[in-house]
Design a protein around this motif. Sequence first.
Motif, PDB file in Angstrom:
ATOM      1  N   ARG B 200       0.825  -1.196   0.000  1.00 46.49           N
ATOM      2  CA  ARG B 200       0.000   0.000   0.000  1.00 46.49           C
ATOM      3  C   ARG B 200       0.867   1.257   0.000  1.00 46.49           C
ATOM      4  NH1 ARG B 200      -4.312   3.143   0.626  1.00 46.49           N
ATOM      5  NH2 ARG B 200      -3.844   4.566   2.306  1.00 46.49           N
ATOM      6  N   ILE B 209      -1.423  12.506  -0.061  1.00 40.05           N
ATOM      7  CA  ILE B 209      -1.401  13.939   0.152  1.00 40.05           C
ATOM      8  C   ILE B 209      -1.315  14.264   1.638  1.00 40.05           C
ATOM      9  CG2 ILE B 209      -2.507  14.678  -1.989  1.00 40.05           C
ATOM     10  CD1 ILE B 209      -4.878  14.506   0.654  1.00 40.05           C
ATOM     11  N   ASP B 210      -0.970  13.270   2.434  1.00 41.62           N
ATOM     12  CA  ASP B 210      -0.760  13.447   3.866  1.00 41.62           C
ATOM     13  C   ASP B 210      -1.968  14.098   4.544  1.00 41.62           C
ATOM     14  OD1 ASP B 210       0.602  13.315   6.272  1.00 41.62           O
ATOM     15  OD2 ASP B 210       1.483  15.304   6.032  1.00 41.62           O
ATOM     16  N   CYS B 214      -6.214   7.942   6.969  1.00 44.63           N
ATOM     17  CA  CYS B 214      -5.987   6.507   7.146  1.00 44.63           C
ATOM     18  C   CYS B 214      -5.642   6.192   8.587  1.00 44.63           C
ATOM     19  CB  CYS B 214      -4.891   6.009   6.208  1.00 44.63           C
ATOM     20  SG  CYS B 214      -3.417   7.010   6.201  1.00 44.63           S
TER      21      CYS B 214
HETATM   22  S1  SF4 Z   1      -5.634   8.522   3.589  1.00 46.90           S
HETATM   23 FE1  SF4 Z   1      -3.512   8.130   4.202  1.00 46.90          FE
HETATM   24  S2  SF4 Z   1      -2.526   7.274   2.342  1.00 46.90           S
HETATM   25 FE2  SF4 Z   1      -4.441   8.265   1.676  1.00 46.90          FE
HETATM   26  S3  SF4 Z   1      -3.812  10.371   1.109  1.00 46.90           S
HETATM   27 FE3  SF4 Z   1      -4.499  10.439   3.259  1.00 46.90          FE
HETATM   28  S4  SF4 Z   1      -2.569  10.170   4.454  1.00 46.90           S
HETATM   29 FE4  SF4 Z   1      -2.163   9.489   2.340  1.00 46.90          FE
END
Ligand code: SF4
Lengths: 64, 266, 135
Positions: B200, B209-210, B214
């Motif tokens: 992943r 994009i931080d 997640c």
């Molecule tokens: S959910 Fe997680 S992996 Fe997806 S863009 Fe946001 S920080 Fe990045």
Amino acid sequence: MTQKKMTFLQELLGFVGLEDRLHLAWISSAEAQKFQKVVTDFTEKIRTLGPSPLARDYQKAVSL
Amino acid sequence: MKDTVKKWLEEKQVDMFLGYKMVHGHALPYCFQADRLDEVDDLVVSRERYSLEKMATHIAAVYPEMKIGMLARDCNQRALKVLDIWDQLKKDSVTTFNVNCCPSPLKNHGDCSYLEPSPVGPVKVELGIDNNMSVEHAEHLDQKERFAHWMYEFSKCIKCYGCRNICPVCFCKDCSLEHPELIRSGGALPTEVPLFHLVRAAHMAGRCIDCGLCEDACPMDIPLRLLYRKVGSSVSDLFGYRPGIDEGKSPFNLIGDAPTTEPRPI
Amino acid sequence: MEYKLVPSICSYCGCGCGVLFEVMDGQLVGTMPLKSHPVSQGKLCIKGWNLHEHVISEERLQTPLLKTNGALQEASWDASIQTTAERFKKIIAEHGPDSVAVLASAKVTNEENYLIQKFTRAVLGTNNVDHCARL
Ligand code: SF4
Ligand code: SF4
């Protein structure tokens, strides 16, 4: 593309403590000697690094 | 804000506006439309962050002509840019009402989960990775320690796939994480540690994009954001590309570009 | 075009995590965690994340299945209820009420589950009743 991806993967693997176990080299089908050298060198390097921590330390790491 | 949104809806500048509304004490994402203009009075900027752009992508997939208005924080704006670059949601079809993140000591207007990180407990400090650690700090841990601590974190994963599902820039129809020939699933949980997370992470390169959604969604409190920050910093160090900020395609999307890096010596 | 987000509670287990259903034109199209829910705090397990799938699944059972000659076969409701009642009667007559048990489901309403336990205790005469949401 391969070059980019491999460089990135080396970084990523290093970050989680699996460094130095991935290697990329360009070898044409005519360069038998280069192939032999790269494979020997890399095998040698892996041998000095020892078995993969994934196999060896996994149980230890999770039961820490 | 309310007046602008009303005006947009009335003048058909947008067909719908995605924002938030309080329902039973919860701020929920809500789709405001012109035939229910009064409801716009209930529009709020919520403390909770949902990926409104992901909802917009779902809508645009069914109604490609729809003009969508959207409340956008900094992270939403970055995600929109990436979605546009990857042809998931064209920027012409989205009008944003930009808001800052909500208040915090770091930013007068900021409410990202990472601006006010919550401290982690002693077990995690001892065995795992502090979610608030910086990438530099994590890089400088000793190899054995780094490996053991990351494996401790990864092995907690219950494979809820929440990190993938919630991610605003995760949109592939066929996910490699579900491909039986690429990743072993089923059987005892959790399987294929650390492959799941590394696959992943590798796929998020040039896309993440931080936003931190997640990590917010991870029931096992795995420091996913730190891992993906490392992904982001590697991509920006190696290729000079910051997803959601820089224009143009991700470096992993361009074939035939002369490599800027050399194979590393053995 | 109608797009709604409907807050609800996951029906898979007794934790009661908050979910938010994505509804487009009256069709359930997605599930996501309810961030402000006090129980789940914006997190779900894989079952909760896929709640919408069993509603629209093609594989969903539409009729009861009866085991006839060692294989499960589609049967009518009347026939299934008849068979179940007969077998229950026979087993209870031979071995007593504690030789049967009833497993209820989180996929039916609270009231129906109440009826199921009432039926098990008052009619069948056993306390062997359980539910998949009782973690
Ligand atoms: S959910 Fe997680 S992996 Fe997806 S863009 Fe946001 S920080 Fe990045
Ligand atoms: S959200 Fe956390 S527990 Fe769920 S699959 Fe991702 S890493 Fe694993």
